[in-house]
Design an enzyme around this catalytic site. Sequence first.
Site, mmCIF file in Angstrom:
data_model
loop_
_atom_site.group_PDB
_atom_site.id
_atom_site.type_symbol
_atom_site.label_atom_id
_atom_site.label_comp_id
_atom_site.label_asym_id
_atom_site.label_seq_id
_atom_site.Cartn_x
_atom_site.Cartn_y
_atom_site.Cartn_z
ATOM 1 N N HIS A 88 0.921 5.269 1.210
ATOM 2 C CA HIS A 88 0.294 6.327 1.992
ATOM 3 C C HIS A 88 0.362 7.636 1.201
ATOM 4 C CE1 HIS A 88 0.660 4.202 6.015
ATOM 5 N NE2 HIS A 88 1.565 3.529 5.315
ATOM 6 N N HIS A 110 0.854 -1.195 0.000
ATOM 7 C CA HIS A 110 0.000 0.000 0.000
ATOM 8 C C HIS A 110 0.888 1.242 0.000
ATOM 9 C CE1 HIS A 110 0.783 -1.202 4.158
ATOM 10 N NE2 HIS A 110 0.804 0.072 4.442
HETATM 11 P P1 5GP Z 1 2.065 0.483 7.294
HETATM 12 O O1 5GP Z 1 2.549 0.770 8.680
HETATM 13 O O2 5GP Z 1 1.950 -1.010 7.039
HETATM 14 O O3 5GP Z 1 2.811 1.193 6.214
HETATM 15 O O4 5GP Z 1 0.612 1.117 7.228
HETATM 16 C C1 5GP Z 1 -0.535 0.468 7.617
HETATM 17 C C2 5GP Z 1 -1.583 1.554 7.788
HETATM 18 O O5 5GP Z 1 -2.859 0.955 7.705
HETATM 19 C C3 5GP Z 1 -1.528 2.271 9.124
HETATM 20 O O6 5GP Z 1 -1.387 3.676 8.904
HETATM 21 C C4 5GP Z 1 -2.848 1.931 9.802
HETATM 22 O O7 5GP Z 1 -3.391 3.007 10.514
HETATM 23 C C5 5GP Z 1 -3.725 1.560 8.628
HETATM 24 N N1 5GP Z 1 -4.724 0.528 8.905
HETATM 25 C C6 5GP Z 1 -4.518 -0.663 9.522
HETATM 26 N N2 5GP Z 1 -5.659 -1.382 9.545
HETATM 27 C C7 5GP Z 1 -6.600 -0.611 8.927
HETATM 28 C C8 5GP Z 1 -7.989 -0.820 8.632
HETATM 29 O O8 5GP Z 1 -8.582 -1.841 8.959
HETATM 30 N N3 5GP Z 1 -8.638 0.170 7.963
HETATM 31 C C9 5GP Z 1 -7.995 1.341 7.586
HETATM 32 N N4 5GP Z 1 -8.723 2.245 6.935
HETATM 33 N N5 5GP Z 1 -6.690 1.558 7.852
HETATM 34 C C10 5GP Z 1 -6.009 0.604 8.514
#
Ligand code: 5GP
Length: 139
Positions: free
Chosen positions: A103, A101
Amino acid sequence: MKEKDCIFCKIANGEIPSATIYEDPDFRVILDLSPASRGHALILPKNHFADLCSLDERTAEKVLSVAAKIGAAMKKSLNCSGFNVVQNNGTAAGQTVFHFHVHVIPRYDNGPVMVAWEPGKASAEELAEVANQIKGELQ
Ligand code: 5GP
Ligand code: ZN
């Protein structure tokens, strides 16, 4: 190609509801549940890839133009001054969900403040050594 227990597979394919701001045949873009700033969005491919190194070419080719589209819309609709495009790979880099993903984080003149890395120092010799290490793997 979906993974059974992957939360982002379920969100990207509409099995779990989300605050969706954009959708096309390859991607769903949703708002992050724990936003770093107002409007913090996540670009999710509908197919499952664990991280950047696992992406297929079609997704890789398209994802930056989706980020640009979302960022431009944020600047107009939310009146942010800029935005960061962030993509974490691996636990050490802060990845917590192992479905690729991106951001897109709006940045406002009045904050919130976000910490970036602190610029370090490296000698010319050190840079040459590291460059050779990485180049060796790319040849
Ligand atoms: P990472 O740390 O893997 O780059 O980002 C994961 C992101 O996904 C985090 O910013 C977290 O807040 C978001 N996130 C995790 N679970 C969910 C979810 O169930 N729904 C949404 N909308 N965001 C999520
Ligand atoms: Zn997935």
